[in-house]
Design a protein around this motif. Structure first.
Motif, PDB file in Angstrom:
ATOM      1  N   TYR A  83       9.812  -6.435  -3.534  1.00 22.22           N
ATOM      2  CA  TYR A  83       9.065  -6.717  -2.302  1.00 22.22           C
ATOM      3  C   TYR A  83       9.255  -8.255  -2.054  1.00 22.22           C
ATOM      4  CZ  TYR A  83       4.639  -7.711   0.134  1.00 22.22           C
ATOM      5  OH  TYR A  83       3.789  -7.971   1.181  1.00 22.22           O
ATOM      6  N   TYR A 127      -0.746   1.473  -9.714  1.00 19.02           N
ATOM      7  CA  TYR A 127       0.502   1.769 -10.125  1.00 19.02           C
ATOM      8  C   TYR A 127       0.736   0.584 -11.202  1.00 19.02           C
ATOM      9  CZ  TYR A 127       1.378  -1.509  -5.790  1.00 19.02           C
ATOM     10  OH  TYR A 127       1.370  -2.200  -5.048  1.00 19.02           O
ATOM     11  N   TYR A 172       6.810   7.324   6.219  1.00 19.91           N
ATOM     12  CA  TYR A 172       7.127   5.914   6.927  1.00 19.91           C
ATOM     13  C   TYR A 172       6.631   4.982   6.038  1.00 19.91           C
ATOM     14  CZ  TYR A 172       7.676   3.046  10.801  1.00 19.91           C
ATOM     15  OH  TYR A 172       8.026   1.890  11.535  1.00 19.91           O
ATOM     16  N   GLY A 173       7.805   4.180   5.540  1.00 22.12           N
ATOM     17  CA  GLY A 173       7.483   2.895   4.460  1.00 22.12           C
ATOM     18  C   GLY A 173       7.687   3.396   3.133  1.00 22.12           C
ATOM     19  N   THR A 184       6.556   2.421   0.215  1.00 22.33           N
ATOM     20  CA  THR A 184       5.914   1.602  -0.653  1.00 22.33           C
ATOM     21  C   THR A 184       5.537   1.895  -2.092  1.00 22.33           C
ATOM     22  OG1 THR A 184       3.890   3.043   0.099  1.00 22.33           O
ATOM     23  CG2 THR A 184       4.261   1.181   1.363  1.00 22.33           C
ATOM     24  N   ALA A 185       5.033   0.837  -2.755  1.00 23.44           N
ATOM     25  CA  ALA A 185       4.880   1.175  -4.188  1.00 23.44           C
ATOM     26  C   ALA A 185       3.683   2.223  -4.264  1.00 23.44           C
ATOM     27  CB  ALA A 185       4.412  -0.062  -4.945  1.00 23.44           C
ATOM     28  N   LYS A 186       2.833   2.241  -3.255  1.00 19.79           N
ATOM     29  CA  LYS A 186       1.745   3.011  -3.288  1.00 19.79           C
ATOM     30  C   LYS A 186       2.206   4.274  -3.083  1.00 19.79           C
ATOM     31  CE  LYS A 186      -0.259   0.845   0.160  1.00 19.79           C
ATOM     32  NZ  LYS A 186       0.423  -0.659   0.026  1.00 19.79           N
ATOM     33  N   ASP A 193      12.408   2.921   5.688  1.00 22.67           N
ATOM     34  CA  ASP A 193      11.980   1.538   5.364  1.00 22.67           C
ATOM     35  C   ASP A 193      12.791   0.359   6.184  1.00 22.67           C
ATOM     36  OD1 ASP A 193       9.680   0.578   3.134  1.00 22.67           O
ATOM     37  OD2 ASP A 193      11.346  -1.041   3.854  1.00 22.67           O
ATOM     38  N   THR A 194      12.052  -0.643   6.525  1.00 21.93           N
ATOM     39  CA  THR A 194      12.799  -1.697   7.192  1.00 21.93           C
ATOM     40  C   THR A 194      13.603  -2.574   6.075  1.00 21.93           C
ATOM     41  OG1 THR A 194      10.807  -2.799   7.102  1.00 21.93           O
ATOM     42  CG2 THR A 194      11.524  -1.829   9.506  1.00 21.93           C
ATOM     43  N   THR A 195      13.132  -2.455   4.844  1.00 26.61           N
ATOM     44  CA  THR A 195      13.503  -3.493   3.738  1.00 26.61           C
ATOM     45  C   THR A 195      15.020  -2.918   3.494  1.00 26.61           C
ATOM     46  OG1 THR A 195      11.172  -3.384   2.891  1.00 26.61           O
ATOM     47  CG2 THR A 195      12.959  -4.261   1.664  1.00 26.61           C
ATOM     48  N   LYS A 207      15.785  -1.619  -0.028  1.00 25.36           N
ATOM     49  CA  LYS A 207      15.384  -0.396  -0.513  1.00 25.36           C
ATOM     50  C   LYS A 207      16.054   0.822   0.228  1.00 25.36           C
ATOM     51  CE  LYS A 207      10.366  -1.862  -1.097  1.00 25.36           C
ATOM     52  NZ  LYS A 207       9.015  -1.559  -0.323  1.00 25.36           N
ATOM     53  N   ALA A 267       3.049   3.618   4.614  1.00 25.29           N
ATOM     54  CA  ALA A 267       2.649   2.272   4.282  1.00 25.29           C
ATOM     55  C   ALA A 267       1.209   2.328   5.196  1.00 25.29           C
ATOM     56  CB  ALA A 267       3.576   1.418   5.076  1.00 25.29           C
ATOM     57  N   ASN A 323      -1.518   1.142   5.281  1.00 24.87           N
ATOM     58  CA  ASN A 323      -2.066  -0.099   5.249  1.00 24.87           C
ATOM     59  C   ASN A 323      -1.739  -0.843   6.666  1.00 24.87           C
ATOM     60  OD1 ASN A 323       0.037  -0.103   3.658  1.00 24.87           O
ATOM     61  ND2 ASN A 323      -0.172  -2.203   3.100  1.00 24.87           N
ATOM     62  N   PHE A 324      -0.694  -0.320   7.290  1.00 22.17           N
ATOM     63  CA  PHE A 324      -0.100  -1.075   8.475  1.00 22.17           C
ATOM     64  C   PHE A 324      -0.485  -0.051   9.526  1.00 22.17           C
ATOM     65  CE2 PHE A 324       2.226  -3.474   5.350  1.00 22.17           C
ATOM     66  CZ  PHE A 324       1.879  -4.589   5.670  1.00 22.17           C
ATOM     67  N   PHE A 342      -0.502  -1.100  13.252  1.00 25.22           N
ATOM     68  CA  PHE A 342       0.447  -1.742  13.858  1.00 25.22           C
ATOM     69  C   PHE A 342       1.783  -0.738  13.860  1.00 25.22           C
ATOM     70  CE2 PHE A 342       4.630  -3.665  12.431  1.00 25.22           C
ATOM     71  CZ  PHE A 342       4.669  -4.823  13.072  1.00 25.22           C
ATOM     72  N   LYS A 352       3.728   0.273  17.136  1.00 26.05           N
ATOM     73  CA  LYS A 352       5.093  -0.177  17.445  1.00 26.05           C
ATOM     74  C   LYS A 352       6.045   1.003  17.756  1.00 26.05           C
ATOM     75  CE  LYS A 352       7.991  -0.985  13.442  1.00 26.05           C
ATOM     76  NZ  LYS A 352       8.561  -1.649  12.260  1.00 26.05           N
TER      77      LYS A 352
HETATM   78  P1  TYD Z   1       3.321  -2.832   1.334  1.00 29.32           P
HETATM   79  O1  TYD Z   1       2.407  -2.575   2.322  1.00 29.32           O
HETATM   80  O2  TYD Z   1       3.535  -4.263   0.819  1.00 29.32           O
HETATM   81  O3  TYD Z   1       3.237  -1.777   0.246  1.00 29.32           O
HETATM   82  P2  TYD Z   1       3.469  -1.918  -1.411  1.00 29.32           P
HETATM   83  O4  TYD Z   1       2.819  -3.089  -1.836  1.00 29.32           O
HETATM   84  O5  TYD Z   1       2.557  -0.583  -1.782  1.00 29.32           O
HETATM   85  O6  TYD Z   1       4.765  -1.780  -1.862  1.00 29.32           O
HETATM   86  O7  TYD Z   1       4.730  -2.348   1.612  1.00 29.32           O
HETATM   87  C1  TYD Z   1       5.060  -2.058   3.042  1.00 29.32           C
HETATM   88  C2  TYD Z   1       6.522  -1.231   3.091  1.00 29.32           C
HETATM   89  O8  TYD Z   1       6.640  -0.461   4.454  1.00 29.32           O
HETATM   90  C3  TYD Z   1       7.489  -2.247   2.858  1.00 29.32           C
HETATM   91  O9  TYD Z   1       8.722  -1.850   2.175  1.00 29.32           O
HETATM   92  C4  TYD Z   1       8.117  -2.390   4.564  1.00 29.32           C
HETATM   93  C5  TYD Z   1       7.817  -0.946   4.876  1.00 29.32           C
HETATM   94  N1  TYD Z   1       7.403  -0.985   6.503  1.00 29.32           N
HETATM   95  C6  TYD Z   1       8.196  -0.520   7.276  1.00 29.32           C
HETATM   96  O10 TYD Z   1       9.283   0.246   6.825  1.00 29.32           O
HETATM   97  N2  TYD Z   1       7.950  -0.453   8.709  1.00 29.32           N
HETATM   98  C7  TYD Z   1       6.856  -1.074   9.126  1.00 29.32           C
HETATM   99  O11 TYD Z   1       6.699  -1.325  10.456  1.00 29.32           O
HETATM  100  C8  TYD Z   1       5.867  -1.564   8.467  1.00 29.32           C
HETATM  101  C9  TYD Z   1       4.791  -2.521   8.791  1.00 29.32           C
HETATM  102  C10 TYD Z   1       6.312  -1.919   6.672  1.00 29.32           C
END
Ligand code: TYD
Length: 393
Positions: free
Chosen positions: A63, A202, A304-305, A307-309, A329-331, A334, A363, A365-366, A369, A373
């Protein structure tokens, strides 16, 4: 954890951020029983079988705060607020990740503590003295010997990661100057209950904080809660402000307001609230699996995303790549890996969107956004979230 009354069983769960390479799929993956309980005395909600921190926070922790423009702005704003309270403050950050907060202060007066080796190196490279260690009362004593006390101690999404909170708070108290302020931010239990976001549980979140519990625990460690701010980050968080209990400062109206809301409206001090919540979680699982099964008959589903969640969701609901084709995921760290436990492939968002029928918001929580996007990619597709209940967005 002792003295916990179990109210929620989220089943067998892997390390939530433990994304696996293809080779690692052959290895025996670590799993633990994710059960959540309520301490009737302190009112703290915690995971019953907590995972040993080095299994989660190590040299390959993925993260990275700097990947999120929302979080970069968030840290810039709080750093400015702190500098408005005191110019040129001496600041210590617990859990500095990539340094997005601590980099805003005078390097010669700043200190970072970061247990993940990869990120400790990043803050060290920014020119900030960094202890690559877990935060403990013993480490606080060592820091005091070497660097003295601090005007501000800050921690974002970190204190709820630490199993022993009294030891943690005692260490903070010893390192605060008189009039020093301890500021920490973590997901809000009230918002988890309101959002039905069971996925906030988690391995990395052994505790989920109500203001009621925080007030009790800070007091036990010789600190006093004097302010609460509500934040939208990470699906709804609280920023807590505390000082040494020897300081004569009255609790702000925000403390009374939050305690009133949590006690009178949310009833977070009563076990029945948590039993009711557990029933809602079971319904959420049933509804999510149902809607995904219906959508699957129409075409590809992606999440989409990564996430740990979503690790908690997919493992609790037994959702694997038969239902969700892949996760975007954009990371970079990952991508081309597999999700913990259910082994759904994680890919870059650069996919053929025409083939996608349904998008689940991992994700969530975004949400706003992402919807903004991805307007073009999501056009004419079904977008699903489970927050605050399973529904089409
Ligand atoms: P996060 O909200 O920190 O969730 P957690 O704490 O549960 O892991 O992580 C968001 C993840 O979503 C992060 O890996 C990046 C990804 N992401 C995208 O791939 N595209 C996006 O536009 C956004 C906002 C996040």
């Amino acid at each position: 954890m002792e003295n916990l009354t179990e109210f929620l069983d989220l089943g067998k769960q892997p390390i939530a951020n433990g994304f696996l390479t293809k080779d690692q799929l052959k290895d025996n993956e670590y799993f633990y029983e994710l059960k959540v309980g309520f301490n009737q005395e302190t009112k703290l909600v915690s995971i019953i079988n907590q995972v040993d921190p080095p299994l989660m926070f190590n040299d390959s922790y993925p993260y990275n705060t700097s990947m999120s423009t929302t979080m970069i702005k968030h840290f810039e704003d709080i750093a400015t607020k702190i500098k408005n309270i005191k110019s040129n403050p001496k600041v210590l950050e617990i859990g500095s990740n990539s340094g997005e907060f601590i980099k805003h202060f005078d390097k010669s007066l700043s200190l970072a503590v970061e247990p993940c080796g990869n990120f400790a190196k990043v803050t060290e490279n920014l020119g900030i003295k960094t202890y690559n260690r877990f935060w403990t009362h013993d480490l606080a004593k060592e820091i005091f010997q070497n660097h003295g006390k601090y005007d501000f101690i800050y921690a974002a999404n970190c204190i709820c990661h630490i199993p022993d909170l009294i030891d943690t708070f005692k260490g903070v108290k010893d390192l605060l100057n008189n009039e020093g302020i301890f500021i920490f931010e973590d997901p809000s239990l009230a918002r988890v209950i309101l959002n039905g976001s069971f996925c906030q549980w988690y391995d990395e979140h052994p505790h989920m904080f109500s203001i009621i519990a925080i007030k009790n625990l800070l007091k036990e460690a010789g600190l006093k809660l004097f302010g609460v701010e509500t934040l939208n980050v990470h699906g709804g968080s609280n920023r807590i402000l505390a000082i040494k209990d020897s300081e004569i400062v009255s609790e702000s109206e925000s403390v009374n307001r939050n305690i009133w809301f949590e006690t009178e409206i949310m009833k977070l001090d009563q076990i029945q609230t948590y039993y009711d919540f557990a029933d809602k979680v079971k319904k959420s699982k049933k509804d999510l699996v149902n809607i995904l099964n219906i959508q699957k008959s129409k075409g590809k589903i992606i999440s989409y995303g990564a996430t740990a969640k979503s690790t908690t969701i997919f493992n609790y609901c037994n959702i694997n790549s038969e239902l969700i084709d892949f996760i975007t995921d954009t990371t970079i760290d990952k991508q081309n890996k597999f999700s913990p436990g259910q082994h759904i492939p994680v890919v870059s968002p650069d996919i053929n969107w025409d083939e996608v029928e349904t998008i689940f918001l991992g994700a969530w929580n975004f949400k706003d956004f992402i919807l903004n996007k991805e307007k073009e990619h999501f056009k004419n597709k079904t977008v699903i979230t489970h927050v605050p209940y399973v529904r089409i967005v």
